[in-house]
Design a protein around this motif. Sequence first.
Motif, PDB file in Angstrom:
ATOM      1  N   VAL A  87       6.086  -5.389  16.050  1.00 35.23           N
ATOM      2  CA  VAL A  87       6.641  -5.068  14.737  1.00 35.23           C
ATOM      3  C   VAL A  87       5.514  -5.189  13.728  1.00 35.23           C
ATOM      4  O   VAL A  87       4.798  -6.197  13.704  1.00 35.23           O
ATOM      5  CB  VAL A  87       7.795  -6.024  14.362  1.00 35.23           C
ATOM      6  N   ASP A  88       5.331  -4.177  12.897  1.00 34.34           N
ATOM      7  CA  ASP A  88       4.255  -4.161  11.918  1.00 34.34           C
ATOM      8  C   ASP A  88       4.790  -4.576  10.545  1.00 34.34           C
ATOM      9  O   ASP A  88       5.679  -3.936   9.997  1.00 34.34           O
ATOM     10  CB  ASP A  88       3.638  -2.764  11.842  1.00 34.34           C
ATOM     11  N   PHE A  89       4.243  -5.674  10.016  1.00 34.58           N
ATOM     12  CA  PHE A  89       4.624  -6.167   8.695  1.00 34.58           C
ATOM     13  C   PHE A  89       3.533  -5.913   7.651  1.00 34.58           C
ATOM     14  O   PHE A  89       3.617  -6.437   6.549  1.00 34.58           O
ATOM     15  CB  PHE A  89       4.883  -7.681   8.752  1.00 34.58           C
ATOM     16  N   LYS A  90       2.515  -5.121   7.995  1.00 30.95           N
ATOM     17  CA  LYS A  90       1.361  -4.998   7.102  1.00 30.95           C
ATOM     18  C   LYS A  90       1.660  -4.253   5.807  1.00 30.95           C
ATOM     19  O   LYS A  90       1.237  -4.669   4.734  1.00 30.95           O
ATOM     20  CB  LYS A  90       0.211  -4.290   7.836  1.00 30.95           C
ATOM     21  N   GLY A  91       2.331  -3.116   5.897  1.00 32.48           N
ATOM     22  CA  GLY A  91       2.528  -2.286   4.712  1.00 32.48           C
ATOM     23  C   GLY A  91       3.979  -2.233   4.265  1.00 32.48           C
ATOM     24  O   GLY A  91       4.841  -2.950   4.772  1.00 32.48           O
ATOM     25  N   ALA A 166      -0.423  -0.965  -8.295  1.00 32.98           N
ATOM     26  CA  ALA A 166      -0.275  -1.052  -6.835  1.00 32.98           C
ATOM     27  C   ALA A 166      -1.600  -1.015  -6.085  1.00 32.98           C
ATOM     28  O   ALA A 166      -1.621  -0.902  -4.858  1.00 32.98           O
ATOM     29  CB  ALA A 166       0.626   0.091  -6.352  1.00 32.98           C
ATOM     30  N   GLU A 167      -2.712  -1.147  -6.790  1.00 35.51           N
ATOM     31  CA  GLU A 167      -4.018  -1.062  -6.150  1.00 35.51           C
ATOM     32  C   GLU A 167      -4.247  -2.226  -5.182  1.00 35.51           C
ATOM     33  O   GLU A 167      -3.852  -3.354  -5.443  1.00 35.51           O
ATOM     34  CB  GLU A 167      -5.135  -1.051  -7.196  1.00 35.51           C
ATOM     35  N   GLY A 168      -4.912  -1.931  -4.080  1.00 28.59           N
ATOM     36  CA  GLY A 168      -5.279  -2.975  -3.127  1.00 28.59           C
ATOM     37  C   GLY A 168      -4.093  -3.662  -2.494  1.00 28.59           C
ATOM     38  O   GLY A 168      -4.112  -4.866  -2.255  1.00 28.59           O
ATOM     39  N   SER A 169      -3.051  -2.896  -2.190  1.00 26.58           N
ATOM     40  CA  SER A 169      -1.784  -3.466  -1.705  1.00 26.58           C
ATOM     41  C   SER A 169      -1.923  -4.248  -0.409  1.00 26.58           C
ATOM     42  O   SER A 169      -1.247  -5.257  -0.206  1.00 26.58           O
ATOM     43  CB  SER A 169      -0.760  -2.345  -1.518  1.00 26.58           C
ATOM     44  N   VAL A 170      -2.773  -3.798   0.491  1.00 25.17           N
ATOM     45  CA  VAL A 170      -2.928  -4.463   1.792  1.00 25.17           C
ATOM     46  C   VAL A 170      -4.328  -5.054   1.959  1.00 25.17           C
ATOM     47  O   VAL A 170      -4.499  -6.164   2.430  1.00 25.17           O
ATOM     48  CB  VAL A 170      -2.618  -3.482   2.945  1.00 25.17           C
ATOM     49  N   THR A 171      -5.332  -4.307   1.520  1.00 28.53           N
ATOM     50  CA  THR A 171      -6.720  -4.742   1.731  1.00 28.53           C
ATOM     51  C   THR A 171      -7.299  -5.518   0.556  1.00 28.53           C
ATOM     52  O   THR A 171      -8.347  -6.139   0.674  1.00 28.53           O
ATOM     53  CB  THR A 171      -7.628  -3.533   1.993  1.00 28.53           C
ATOM     54  N   GLY A 172      -6.612  -5.435  -0.604  1.00 28.23           N
ATOM     55  CA  GLY A 172      -7.128  -6.112  -1.792  1.00 28.23           C
ATOM     56  C   GLY A 172      -8.066  -5.263  -2.619  1.00 28.23           C
ATOM     57  O   GLY A 172      -8.495  -5.679  -3.701  1.00 28.23           O
ATOM     58  N   ARG A 173      -8.389  -4.048  -2.160  1.00 23.22           N
ATOM     59  CA  ARG A 173      -9.304  -3.168  -2.893  1.00 23.22           C
ATOM     60  C   ARG A 173      -8.787  -1.734  -2.874  1.00 23.22           C
ATOM     61  O   ARG A 173      -8.214  -1.288  -1.879  1.00 23.22           O
ATOM     62  CB  ARG A 173     -10.703  -3.206  -2.284  1.00 23.22           C
ATOM     63  N   VAL A 198      -3.510   2.150  -2.328  1.00 19.48           N
ATOM     64  CA  VAL A 198      -2.631   2.012  -3.484  1.00 19.48           C
ATOM     65  C   VAL A 198      -1.207   2.154  -2.972  1.00 19.48           C
ATOM     66  O   VAL A 198      -0.834   3.202  -2.448  1.00 19.48           O
ATOM     67  CB  VAL A 198      -2.912   3.075  -4.572  1.00 19.48           C
ATOM     68  N   ALA A 199      -0.417   1.100  -3.066  1.00 17.98           N
ATOM     69  CA  ALA A 199       0.948   1.017  -2.515  1.00 17.98           C
ATOM     70  C   ALA A 199       0.941   0.880  -0.998  1.00 17.98           C
ATOM     71  O   ALA A 199       1.760   0.172  -0.417  1.00 17.98           O
ATOM     72  CB  ALA A 199       1.827   2.189  -2.940  1.00 17.98           C
ATOM     73  N   ASN A 200       0.048   1.552  -0.327  1.00 20.93           N
ATOM     74  CA  ASN A 200      -0.199   1.461   1.109  1.00 20.93           C
ATOM     75  C   ASN A 200      -1.571   2.083   1.354  1.00 20.93           C
ATOM     76  O   ASN A 200      -1.945   3.034   0.655  1.00 20.93           O
ATOM     77  CB  ASN A 200       0.854   2.234   1.918  1.00 20.93           C
ATOM     78  N   PRO A 201      -2.322   1.607   2.327  1.00 20.68           N
ATOM     79  CA  PRO A 201      -3.605   2.252   2.612  1.00 20.68           C
ATOM     80  C   PRO A 201      -3.428   3.562   3.369  1.00 20.68           C
ATOM     81  O   PRO A 201      -2.697   3.619   4.368  1.00 20.68           O
ATOM     82  CB  PRO A 201      -4.342   1.209   3.457  1.00 20.68           C
ATOM     83  N   CYS A 240     -11.221  -0.691   7.638  1.00 21.77           N
ATOM     84  CA  CYS A 240     -10.414  -1.530   6.743  1.00 21.77           C
ATOM     85  C   CYS A 240     -10.457  -3.008   7.147  1.00 21.77           C
ATOM     86  O   CYS A 240     -10.017  -3.880   6.389  1.00 21.77           O
ATOM     87  CB  CYS A 240      -8.956  -1.069   6.744  1.00 21.77           C
ATOM     88  N   GLY A 241     -10.951  -3.272   8.356  1.00 21.80           N
ATOM     89  CA  GLY A 241     -11.010  -4.641   8.842  1.00 21.80           C
ATOM     90  C   GLY A 241      -9.738  -5.127   9.493  1.00 21.80           C
ATOM     91  O   GLY A 241      -9.559  -6.330   9.719  1.00 21.80           O
TER      92      GLY A 241
END
Length: 385
Positions: A87-91, A166-173, A198-201, A240-241
């Motif tokens: 299950v993906d909780f990232k975005g 919404a910038e950097g929603s998952v990666t911080g940038r 932004v909102a999601n990568p 994205c790391g």
Amino acid sequence: MTKIPVAIMRGGTSKGAFFNEQAMPKQREDWEGFLLDVMGSPDNMQIDGLGGANSLTSKVAIIKKSKEADVDIDYTFAQVSIDKKMVDFKGNCGNISSAVGPYAIEQGLVAAREPVTEVRIYNTNTKKVIISEVEVEDGRVKQEGNCSIPGVPGTGSPIYLSFEDAEGSVTGRVFPTGNAIELIETSFGVLCISIVDVANPLVFVKAADVGLNGTEMPDDYSTESLAKLEEVRSIAAELCGFCSREEAAHRSPAVPKLTIVSEPTEYIDLTGRKRMAEEMDLAIRMMSMQRPHRALAITGAVCTTAAAYLENTIVSRLVPNLNRTLRLAHPAGIMETQAELHEKKVHAIKVVRTSRRIMEGYVYTKKEYEMAASTEDHRKEQLVI
């Protein structure tokens, strides 16, 4: 076997299971196994669960009343894999987000205010706030209306979603790699991409660069084309790391989302309607869990809109003349987004959606779980509300 209250809701062009967090397993580490159990994964048909054998119908929203003063609801999104045990909780999912406000109002987690109730939603995945405007009539969420959205039959009451800062929603940038453009080495040559968060990568690629014309329908992609696109997405996941490119399909299948863009071009959409080039500003096709999206993810539309205002991205190069409204042509039709600018920078992006509660009842799991609250306690709480 455990009996748990659940609602099935359509939000935009997605459908998912909605849970009050109090009806979830007590231990967070049990959530993944519980959601796989509930949705019937891994199984391509999801025959033994609530999933609909499509990434757009294998989604979950977990909601609770927020303890923070400036937001109403905490909302966690889960993308449940169909054929993998993960299950993906990232975005986040913007379409599912459109049903969060109506769910919260109907569950009594937010007081209904007529004619429009504003629900401030904190998405725990991206740590960003979404403002939902929901029409209310006679103390209930209004269902009927004249708003139609591509990919959903019929009409409903409009729900406006505003994604703020919404910038950097998952990666911080905004640019996870620090660059608007990246040149990557693939098995089929050097490729130019843009990765924007932004909102999601999303990872953007021009259709022509991957051997496509940009007007493909979901069933038009060859196995070879899908493999190419996943290779690009996997490289972007590594940049994205999130994980190595070899692990991307398993460890980070939902983000970044592979997005194919091209100049406005006429095409026949999934409804059979001919779309003319002058009706659109950009042609766009997205992948969802390695499969072609039949419409367009809302977070994808938000990210694309932001990318159009950022200098030197693949998107901004394709949309040189920007108006406040951006028209995005996808397989099911054309979606419009509106950008709110502050000091020449995008402060918020607004979209309109519809949603509908399809059913409410109980789901029975195959395994036993230690729940945060008993089914009876949860039922009593709902009756008090």
